[in-house]
Design a protein around this motif. Structure first.
Motif, mmCIF file in Angstrom:
data_model
loop_
_atom_site.group_PDB
_atom_site.id
_atom_site.type_symbol
_atom_site.label_atom_id
_atom_site.label_comp_id
_atom_site.label_asym_id
_atom_site.label_seq_id
_atom_site.Cartn_x
_atom_site.Cartn_y
_atom_site.Cartn_z
ATOM 1 N N VAL A 10 21.009 -12.291 -11.654
ATOM 2 C CA VAL A 10 20.841 -13.450 -10.767
ATOM 3 C C VAL A 10 20.795 -13.003 -9.324
ATOM 4 N N LEU A 11 21.737 -12.114 -8.955
ATOM 5 C CA LEU A 11 21.807 -11.656 -7.572
ATOM 6 C C LEU A 11 20.595 -10.806 -7.215
ATOM 7 N N ALA A 12 20.225 -9.891 -8.119
ATOM 8 C CA ALA A 12 19.094 -9.024 -7.850
ATOM 9 C C ALA A 12 17.810 -9.823 -7.727
ATOM 10 N N GLY A 13 17.720 -10.902 -8.488
ATOM 11 C CA GLY A 13 16.537 -11.744 -8.439
ATOM 12 C C GLY A 13 16.338 -12.364 -7.076
ATOM 13 N N GLY A 14 17.423 -12.521 -6.343
ATOM 14 C CA GLY A 14 17.326 -13.066 -4.990
ATOM 15 C C GLY A 14 17.044 -11.998 -3.959
ATOM 16 N N GLY A 15 16.940 -10.740 -4.388
ATOM 17 C CA GLY A 15 16.629 -9.671 -3.457
ATOM 18 C C GLY A 15 17.755 -9.398 -2.485
ATOM 19 N N ILE A 16 18.996 -9.555 -2.904
ATOM 20 C CA ILE A 16 20.127 -9.392 -1.992
ATOM 21 C C ILE A 16 20.848 -8.101 -2.326
ATOM 22 N N LEU A 166 24.969 -19.624 -10.110
ATOM 23 C CA LEU A 166 25.865 -18.525 -10.433
ATOM 24 C C LEU A 166 26.636 -18.721 -11.732
ATOM 25 N N GLY A 167 26.923 -19.973 -12.076
ATOM 26 C CA GLY A 167 27.714 -20.241 -13.266
ATOM 27 C C GLY A 167 27.124 -19.675 -14.545
ATOM 28 N N PRO A 168 25.838 -19.907 -14.829
ATOM 29 C CA PRO A 168 25.251 -19.367 -16.069
ATOM 30 C C PRO A 168 25.329 -17.850 -16.131
ATOM 31 N N GLY A 169 25.156 -17.168 -14.997
ATOM 32 C CA GLY A 169 25.224 -15.713 -14.993
ATOM 33 C C GLY A 169 26.596 -15.197 -15.362
ATOM 34 N N MET A 170 27.633 -15.840 -14.830
ATOM 35 C CA MET A 170 28.993 -15.417 -15.161
ATOM 36 C C MET A 170 29.294 -15.676 -16.633
ATOM 37 N N ARG A 171 28.872 -16.815 -17.137
ATOM 38 C CA ARG A 171 29.104 -17.120 -18.555
ATOM 39 C C ARG A 171 28.344 -16.150 -19.460
ATOM 40 N N ASP A 172 27.082 -15.850 -19.105
ATOM 41 C CA ASP A 172 26.291 -14.930 -19.917
ATOM 42 C C ASP A 172 26.891 -13.531 -19.909
ATOM 43 N N SER A 173 27.393 -13.101 -18.738
ATOM 44 C CA SER A 173 28.015 -11.786 -18.650
ATOM 45 C C SER A 173 29.221 -11.703 -19.571
#
Length: 249
Positions: A10-16, A166-173
């Motif tokens: 998720v974070l990488a997708g935002g280029g951050i 951010l929520g889905p990413g944390m749950r998926d992780s």
């Protein structure tokens, strides 16, 4: 930290890019810090719980004289809120107050209690007497951010989980590493630190965290039961506003 893929993607997708340091304060922006005096002796767990109960439930009188003299204001009662938005300020710490050398050797029944009032974004220090169960003195300070508690870290997780990005990413992780659903912050091993807006000077997204320091903001360090980490290094959670922001270089 080695990161599970969900939130990292998720974070990488935002280029951050990730913050390379924990964020040192800018040289021209002094970092507020809680002034904690040296204390003699320790409170027992039971005394700490009772001191917090007295301090949270105190009906302090308007105009109670402030202590400390530095960045303090008179304490007034009413409308205090904890990290979850419930009534009563959030307990942070309890300590035995310092005793003058001339004091008697009798056991000290007093306790200093630090609280954070999310309704007014102020740090409260209340001196309570465990025998009389009364508040002896009280003071408030703005712009002072002691380290967050585990209860506050868990509230920060709730804010992240409620975030649509951010929520889905944390749950998926969590699911990808454990095979289970993440339903509660208590399933995670958490550490946290206070975050000040001055640390984000020159960082992409700094405006989104500019009120941190005035607001109660935290960064999370999240470990899964198996030992792996979820990369939350670029997420700042504003507990006062109940929102999360992603920042980066």
């Amino acid at each position: 930290m080695s990161a599970a893929l969900g939130l990292t993607a998720v974070l990488a997708g935002g280029g951050i890019a990730a913050l390379r340091t924990a964020g040192s304060p800018a040289s021209d922006a002094p970092e507020p810090a809680a002034v904690v005096a040296s204390h003699s002796g320790r409170l027992t767990p039971g005394e700490s719980r009772e001191a917090s109960r007295i301090a949270v439930g105190a009906a302090t009188r308007p105009g109670t004289a402030a202590r400390g003299g530095q960045d303090t204001k008179k304490d007034t009662a009413g409308g205090e809120r904890n990290a979850a938005g419930g009534p009563g300020a959030e307990p942070l710490d309890t300590r035995r107050p310092p005793r003058p050398k001339s004091a008697s050797s009798a056991p000290d029944s007093r306790a200093d209690v630090q609280l954070y009032d999310y309704a007014s974004d102020t740090l409260i220090t209340r001196l309570v007497d465990l025998r009389s169960k009364k508040v002896l003195d009280s003071a408030r300070q703005h712009g002072v951010q002691p380290p967050p508690t585990l209860a506050e870290a868990r509230e920060a997780v709730k804010v992240v989980l409620a975030d649509r990005r951010l929520g889905p990413g944390m749950r998926d992780s969590y699911t990808s590493q454990t095979g289970k659903r993440l339903t509660s912050p208590s399933q995670l091993r958490l550490q946290s630190m206070s975050f000040l807006g001055s640390r984000a000077k020159g960082v992409d997204g700094a405006r989104k965290v500019s009120r941190c320091g005035e607001h109660r903001c935290v960064q999370l360090f999240v470990r899964l039961p198996g030992g792996k980490w979820i990369d939350t290094s670029r997420i700042v959670i504003d507990l006062s506003a109940r929102r999360a922001a992603v920042i980066g270089l």
